[in-house]
Enzyme design. Structure first.
Site, PDB file in Angstrom:
ATOM      1  CD  GLU A   9     -31.230  56.925 -25.496  1.00  0.00           C
ATOM      2  OE1 GLU A   9     -32.188  57.230 -24.833  1.00  0.00           O
ATOM      3  OE2 GLU A   9     -31.065  55.705 -25.733  1.00  0.00           O
ATOM      4  CG  ASN A  44     -29.388  54.528 -28.773  1.00  0.00           C
ATOM      5  OD1 ASN A  44     -28.721  55.570 -28.854  1.00  0.00           O
ATOM      6  ND2 ASN A  44     -30.301  54.208 -28.132  1.00  0.00           N
ATOM      7  CB  CYS A  99     -30.435  56.191 -21.956  1.00  0.00           C
ATOM      8  SG  CYS A  99     -32.144  56.342 -21.255  1.00  0.00           S
ATOM      9  CG  ASN A 144     -34.963  59.870 -25.526  1.00  0.00           C
ATOM     10  OD1 ASN A 144     -35.676  60.476 -25.897  1.00  0.00           O
ATOM     11  ND2 ASN A 144     -33.788  59.594 -25.975  1.00  0.00           N
ATOM     12  CD  GLU A 182     -33.003  51.742 -26.430  1.00  0.00           C
ATOM     13  OE1 GLU A 182     -31.825  51.983 -26.704  1.00  0.00           O
ATOM     14  OE2 GLU A 182     -33.429  52.362 -25.345  1.00  0.00           O
ATOM     15  CE  LYS A 215     -29.423  52.679 -24.366  1.00  0.00           C
ATOM     16  NZ  LYS A 215     -30.697  53.498 -24.412  1.00  0.00           N
TER      17      LYS A 215
HETATM   18  N1  CDV Z   1     -33.497  54.979 -23.551  1.00  0.00           N
HETATM   19  C1  CDV Z   1     -33.385  54.285 -22.517  1.00  0.00           C
HETATM   20  O1  CDV Z   1     -32.592  53.587 -22.090  1.00  0.00           O
HETATM   21  N2  CDV Z   1     -34.469  54.528 -21.455  1.00  0.00           N
HETATM   22  C2  CDV Z   1     -34.539  53.553 -20.256  1.00  0.00           C
HETATM   23  C3  CDV Z   1     -35.847  53.423 -19.883  1.00  0.00           C
HETATM   24  C4  CDV Z   1     -36.499  52.400 -20.692  1.00  0.00           C
HETATM   25  C5  CDV Z   1     -35.980  52.833 -18.430  1.00  0.00           C
HETATM   26  C6  CDV Z   1     -33.597  54.152 -19.195  1.00  0.00           C
HETATM   27  O2  CDV Z   1     -32.832  53.591 -18.347  1.00  0.00           O
HETATM   28  O3  CDV Z   1     -33.942  55.479 -18.693  1.00  0.00           O
END
Ligand code: CDV
Length: 319
Positions: free
Chosen positions: A47, A110, A172, A197, A146, A127
Site C-alpha cells: 500500500e 488510497n 490494508c 502499512n 487516512e 480503499k
Molecule cells: N494502513 C492501514 O490501513 N493500517 C491499519 C492500522 C491503522 C490498524 C491496518 O488495518 O493495518
C-alpha cells in the site's frame, strides 16, 4: 497463465520522508527483476508504495500533503517500472496515493492498480475501509489520518478476468473486514492482492504486540479459506520515520494455509506456486455459496452499520 504459476510478494523496508520516487522505483524494479529471475509472473507491492506512510503526520498545509500524491499513473517517475514489467512479461499490483479531478472536483484516494504482463493498467481499486481519524489526536505518539487525507473509495470491490484467473484487490485495513473477501468471493475471486502499512504497536495501547501479527494472519487466512481464494498480502515494514511497521508479508492458499511468509523487515521477496484450479475445492464443497448461503437471514449485514444490542432484559431472569 491459468493453472500453475509462481506468485511473488515484493515487501518493502522503510521509506524515508526524504526518499525520492526514483529511488523507491529502483527498489521496486530490483524486486521485480528478482521475481522474474525466479520465474514469477505476477508481483504484489505494498500500500502507498511510492512514499513514506504520510498519514502518520498532521499537515495543515494541503500543498505539503499533495506532494505525496500522484496526479497521473503511470507518470515519469513510475514509467520505468511499467516498462520493465512489459519487457519481462510480469504483472504487478501497486499501491499509491491518487489525486484526480472528477466532475470538476478534486478527489484523493488510497488506490491500488493491477498492471498486466504487457504493462497495461487493467484494474483499479480505491480503499474502502479507511482507518484512523479525520482530526489529529494530540495524545497519540503518531497519527493515523487516512480519514482526513482520503475519501472512501467509490469503485466497490470489483474483480478482473486477467492473467488467466479472476483477480481482486484490497488495501490494508480492508483485510480485517470479512465483507471485503465475501463481496469478491461472490464474484468467484481466485486471488486477492493486498498491500499494507501496519504499525507493529497499537498507538492507543491496550494490545500486546504479538497480537498484531495474529490479527493479520487470522484475517487473511480466514478470508482465503472462507472464499476458496489465494490471498497475497504485502507489507511496508521496518522502522519508518520513528514508527516500527509490522512485516509478515504472506501468501495464503485457498485452504487457508500460509505458503510463504517474509522473515525480515526489509526489502524481501516471497514466492509461492499458485494453482488457481485449487480454489475449486472449497468453492464447490463447504463454501459452495449457491448451495449453502442463507441470504434471507443476512439482511442486517447491509441494513445496519453499527451494532445495536437488544434492550436489557429482566435482571431477575439473567443467568
Ligand atoms: N494502513 C492501514 O490501513 N493500517 C491499519 C492500522 C491503522 C490498524 C491496518 O488495518 O493495518
Amino acid at each position: 497463465m491459468k493453472g500453475t504459476f509462481l506468485l511473488a510478494g515484493g515487501q518493502l523496508g522503510p521509506i524515508a520522508r526524504t526518499d525520492t520516487r526514483a529511488s523507491v522505483v529502483k527498489r521496486l524494479m530490483a524486486l521485480m527483476h528478482r521475481a522474474h529471475a525466479a520465474g514469477a509472473r505476477l508481483i504484489v507491492f505494498p500500500e502507498l508504495a511510492l512514499t513514506t506512510f504520510f498519514p502518520r503526520w498532521y499537515m495543515p498545509d494541503q500543498a505539503e500533503v499533495d506532494a505525496f500524491f500522484e496526479t497521473e499513473m503511470p507518470n515519469a517517475a513510475v514509467q520505468p517500472l511499467f516498462d520493465l514489467a512489459a519487457k519481462l512479461g510480469i504483472g504487478f499490483y501497486l499501491g499509491y496515493a491518487e489525486k484526480t479531478v472528477q466532475g470538476g472536483r478534486t478527489r484523493r484516494f488510497n488506490t491500488a492498480i493491477l498492471v498486466d504482463t504487457k504493462g497495461r493498467i487493467v484494474g483499479k481499486y480505491r480503499k474502502i475501509h479507511l482507518p484512523g481519524h479525520a482530526e489529529p489526536v494530540p495524545s497519540y505518539p503518531w497519527q493515523h489520518l487516512e480519514k482526513r487525507y482520503f475519501e472512501v473509495g467509490d469503485l466497490g470491490f470489483p474483480v478482473w478476468r486477467t492473467m488467466g484467473g479472476i483477480l481482486g484487490m484490497a488495501i490494508c485495513n480492508d483485510r480485517r473486514w470479512p465483507e471485503t473477501f465475501r463481496v469478491m468471493g461472490l464474484q468467484g475471486v481466485e486471488l486477492v492482492m493486498l498491500g499494507y502499512n501496519t504499525p507493529a504497536m497499537n498507538r492507543m495501547g491496550g494490545e500486546a504486540p504479538h497480537l498484531r501479527m495474529v490479527h493479520h494472519t487470522l484475517s487473511i487466512q480466514s478470508g482465503a479459506y472462507q472464499n476458496g481464494t489465494y490471498v497475497c498480502a504485502v507489507a511496508k515494514a521496518g522502522m519508518e520515520e520513528g514508527c516500527l511497521m509490522m512485516g509478515g508479508s504472506a501468501i495464503v492458499s485457498p485452504a487457508g494455509e500460509i505458503m510463504a511468509q517474509a522473515a525480515s523487515l526489509e526489502d524481501e521477496l516471497i514466492l509461492a506456486p499458485i494453482d488457481l484450479d485449487a480454489c475449486q475445492f472449497n468453492k464447490t464443497t463447504v463454501f459452495n455459496f449457491a448451495e449453502h448461503r442463507r441470504i434471507e437471514h443476512y439482511a442486517l449485514i447491509t441494513s445496519r452499520t453499527g451494532a445495536e444490542p437488544p434492550p436489557p432484559g429482566d435482571p431477575d431472569s439473567e443467568i
